[in-house]
Design a protein around this motif. Structure first.
Motif, short mmCIF file in Angstrom:
data_model
loop_
_atom_site.label_atom_id
_atom_site.label_comp_id
_atom_site.label_asym_id
_atom_site.label_seq_id
_atom_site.Cartn_x
_atom_site.Cartn_y
_atom_site.Cartn_z
N UNK A 19 101.32 0.08 -6.16
CA UNK A 19 99.95 -0.29 -5.81
C UNK A 19 99.06 -0.95 -7.15
N UNK A 20 98.76 -2.07 -7.13
CA UNK A 20 97.64 -2.59 -8.42
C UNK A 20 96.32 -2.14 -7.79
N UNK A 21 95.75 -1.74 -8.83
CA UNK A 21 94.25 -1.20 -8.80
C UNK A 21 93.57 -2.10 -8.01
N UNK A 22 92.38 -1.26 -7.28
CA UNK A 22 91.50 -2.25 -6.54
C UNK A 22 90.45 -2.91 -7.84
N UNK A 23 90.46 -2.10 -8.70
CA UNK A 23 89.45 -2.41 -9.73
C UNK A 23 89.69 -3.76 -10.54
N UNK A 24 90.91 -4.52 -10.39
CA UNK A 24 91.38 -5.62 -10.68
C UNK A 24 91.10 -6.67 -9.86
N UNK A 50 93.62 -3.52 -1.71
CA UNK A 50 92.60 -2.41 -1.13
C UNK A 50 92.12 -2.74 0.25
N UNK A 51 91.89 -1.86 0.75
CA UNK A 51 91.16 -1.87 2.24
C UNK A 51 89.75 -1.40 1.96
N UNK A 52 88.92 -1.68 3.02
CA UNK A 52 87.43 -0.98 3.23
C UNK A 52 87.62 -0.49 4.65
N UNK A 53 87.34 0.81 4.71
CA UNK A 53 87.51 1.79 6.08
C UNK A 53 86.11 2.44 6.30
N UNK A 54 85.89 3.09 7.36
CA UNK A 54 84.88 3.99 7.81
C UNK A 54 85.51 5.30 7.74
N UNK A 55 85.06 6.28 6.95
CA UNK A 55 85.36 7.67 6.98
C UNK A 55 85.28 8.12 8.22
N UNK A 56 86.34 8.67 8.90
CA UNK A 56 86.37 8.96 10.43
C UNK A 56 84.96 10.25 10.80
N UNK A 65 93.18 2.51 -1.44
CA UNK A 65 94.43 1.84 -1.51
C UNK A 65 95.05 1.24 -0.15
N UNK A 66 95.70 0.18 -0.28
CA UNK A 66 96.41 -0.48 0.88
C UNK A 66 97.63 0.22 1.18
N UNK A 67 98.19 1.19 0.23
CA UNK A 67 99.55 1.82 0.52
C UNK A 67 99.82 2.55 1.81
N UNK A 124 99.59 -9.15 -0.62
CA UNK A 124 98.23 -8.92 -0.93
C UNK A 124 97.70 -8.35 0.57
N UNK A 125 96.83 -7.52 0.77
CA UNK A 125 96.02 -7.45 1.93
C UNK A 125 94.80 -8.16 2.11
N UNK A 126 94.51 -8.91 3.05
CA UNK A 126 93.69 -10.04 3.02
C UNK A 126 93.08 -9.87 4.30
N UNK A 127 91.84 -10.83 4.43
CA UNK A 127 91.32 -11.02 5.72
C UNK A 127 91.47 -12.63 5.96
#
Length: 187
Positions: A19-24, A50-56, A65-67, A124-127
């Motif tokens: 995983x390459x850091x989301x900060x990059x 990286x992924x954006x999610x909602x905490x359950x 992380x997208x891992x 990459x994780x993308x939209x």
């Protein structure tokens, strides 16, 4: 990541997912980070975005992380289709639980950057088209042959694991068409 990539390359029978850091946040910086971890090996695969999610429980938006999603896709695709299928794309690479990505290189304006990352073997994780998905099916190998594709690497590993026990049973048998026919029917 460097230790994991080195370990996998030395073993030769697995693939390390880095995983390459989301900060990059730039393609150039991601390529630099990728090159600092491992050289030219098919036994590592690089992922970023990286992924954006909602905490359950709290429904608070979080960046992760997208891992976890990548490993989930790996289990789903290999379990339902086979090791020779790609984890990427709108069909098999969709990440349905994410609400977005941290660093989106899937927009038309970022097409050149996504291409740069693909040429550097960074998945990459993308939209794209309003679908959160994995883009890229690349191993960490730069050489321009089939093993630069992750699905081919997994297929070769699967073949070795599956065929080795069968073929070892025929090591001292005659090297003739009858033995080849028996092996063919056994496999």
């Amino acid at each position: 990541n460097a230790a994991g990539a080195s370990y996998a390359a030395n073993r030769g029978d697995l693939v390390f997912f880095a995983h390459l850091p989301n900060s990059i946040t730039t393609a150039a910086a991601l390529v630099t980070e990728r090159e600092s971890i491992a050289s030219n090996t098919k036994h590592v695969a690089f992922f970023a975005g990286g992924l954006r999610i909602r905490h359950p429980e709290t429904l608070e938006e979080k960046n992760i992380s997208e891992m976890g999603a990548v490993l989930g896709l790996l289990g789903y695709v290999h379990g339902n289709f086979g090791e020779w299928y790609s984890l990427a794309g709108q069909t098999k690479g969709e990440i349905p639980d994410a609400i977005g990505v941290v660093n989106n290189f899937g927009t038309p304006a970022k097409f050149a950057d996504l291409n740069t990352l693909a040429n550097a073997q960074v998945n990459m994780a993308i939209v794209k088209n309003n679908i959160v998905q994995l883009s890229g099916n690349f191993s960490g190998q730069y050489a321009n042959n089939q093993e630069k594709f992750l699905s081919v690497v997994f297929f070769v590993l699967w073949l070795k694991k599956t065929l080795k026990p069968v073929l070892e049973g025929y090591l001292e048998e005659p090297n003739d068409p009858q033995t080849f026919r028996i092996i063919y029917h056994h496999i």
